[in-house]
Design a protein around this motif. Structure first.
Motif, short mmCIF file in Angstrom:
data_model
loop_
_atom_site.label_atom_id
_atom_site.label_comp_id
_atom_site.label_asym_id
_atom_site.label_seq_id
_atom_site.Cartn_x
_atom_site.Cartn_y
_atom_site.Cartn_z
N LYS A 189 0.83 -1.20 0.00
CA LYS A 189 0.00 0.00 0.00
C LYS A 189 0.87 1.26 0.00
N THR A 190 1.98 1.22 0.70
CA THR A 190 2.89 2.37 0.73
C THR A 190 3.50 2.60 -0.66
N ALA A 191 3.84 1.53 -1.34
CA ALA A 191 4.38 1.66 -2.70
C ALA A 191 3.33 2.26 -3.63
N GLU A 192 2.09 1.80 -3.50
CA GLU A 192 1.01 2.35 -4.32
C GLU A 192 0.81 3.83 -4.01
N LEU A 193 0.84 4.17 -2.73
CA LEU A 193 0.68 5.57 -2.32
C LEU A 193 1.78 6.44 -2.91
N THR A 194 3.00 5.98 -2.84
CA THR A 194 4.13 6.74 -3.37
C THR A 194 3.97 6.97 -4.87
N THR A 195 3.58 5.94 -5.59
CA THR A 195 3.37 6.05 -7.03
C THR A 195 2.26 7.05 -7.34
N LEU A 196 1.16 6.95 -6.62
CA LEU A 196 0.06 7.88 -6.83
C LEU A 196 0.46 9.32 -6.54
N MET A 197 1.22 9.51 -5.47
CA MET A 197 1.67 10.87 -5.13
C MET A 197 2.52 11.44 -6.25
N GLN A 198 3.40 10.64 -6.80
CA GLN A 198 4.26 11.10 -7.89
C GLN A 198 3.43 11.41 -9.13
N MET A 218 -1.97 -2.26 13.26
CA MET A 218 -1.80 -2.50 11.83
C MET A 218 -3.10 -2.25 11.06
N GLN A 219 -4.23 -2.57 11.66
CA GLN A 219 -5.50 -2.32 10.99
C GLN A 219 -5.67 -0.82 10.74
N ALA A 220 -5.30 -0.02 11.72
CA ALA A 220 -5.38 1.43 11.56
C ALA A 220 -4.39 1.90 10.49
N ALA A 221 -3.24 1.26 10.42
CA ALA A 221 -2.25 1.61 9.41
C ALA A 221 -2.80 1.35 8.02
N CYS A 222 -3.38 0.18 7.82
CA CYS A 222 -3.96 -0.14 6.51
C CYS A 222 -5.12 0.81 6.18
N ALA A 223 -5.94 1.10 7.17
CA ALA A 223 -7.07 2.00 6.94
C ALA A 223 -6.58 3.40 6.55
N ALA A 224 -5.53 3.87 7.21
CA ALA A 224 -4.98 5.19 6.89
C ALA A 224 -4.40 5.21 5.47
N LEU A 225 -3.69 4.16 5.12
CA LEU A 225 -3.13 4.08 3.76
C LEU A 225 -4.26 4.03 2.73
N ASP A 226 -5.29 3.26 3.01
CA ASP A 226 -6.43 3.20 2.10
C ASP A 226 -7.07 4.57 1.93
N GLU A 227 -7.18 5.30 3.02
CA GLU A 227 -7.79 6.64 2.97
C GLU A 227 -6.91 7.60 2.17
N LEU A 228 -5.60 7.54 2.38
CA LEU A 228 -4.69 8.38 1.60
C LEU A 228 -4.77 8.07 0.11
N ILE A 229 -4.80 6.79 -0.22
CA ILE A 229 -4.88 6.36 -1.62
C ILE A 229 -6.20 6.85 -2.23
N ALA A 230 -7.28 6.72 -1.48
CA ALA A 230 -8.59 7.16 -1.98
C ALA A 230 -8.59 8.66 -2.24
#
Length: 89
Positions: free
Chosen positions: A33-42, A73-85
């Motif tokens: 999810k972090t890799a996806e987030l980084t790609t989306l940010m770029q 970890m559940q909160a971590a995934c939820a936060a990443l999902d929210e950032l990606i969204a």
């Protein structure tokens, strides 16, 4: 701006990866999810820098909440999902 985005993504990843986790949200999932987030940010930064500036306060708020969750970890995934969204909007 690009340096800031890389730093923010790295900071978020480091804080989320330091968490130890539940089976449903693994360290590997957080990494993906972090890799996806980084790609989306770029991508957003390259296509529409103004959008990134507009999203900045929301992204910082989500990141702050994720860091406050500590080792959940559940909160971590939820936060990443929210950032990606937010970036996909």
């Amino acid at each position: 701006m690009m340096r800031y985005m890389k730093f923010a993504a790295a900071l978020l990843a480091a804080s989320l990866l330091s968490a130890c986790g539940e089976e449903e949200c693994t360290e590997e999932l957080v990494q993906a999810k972090t890799a996806e987030l980084t790609t989306l940010m770029q991508e957003v930064l390259a296509k529409d820098p103004q959008k990134m500036l507009t999203l900045q306060p929301k992204l910082e708020e989500i990141q702050k909440d994720a860091m406050a969750a500590g080792d959940d970890m559940q909160a971590a995934c939820a936060a990443l999902d929210e950032l990606i969204a937010e970036l996909k909007k």
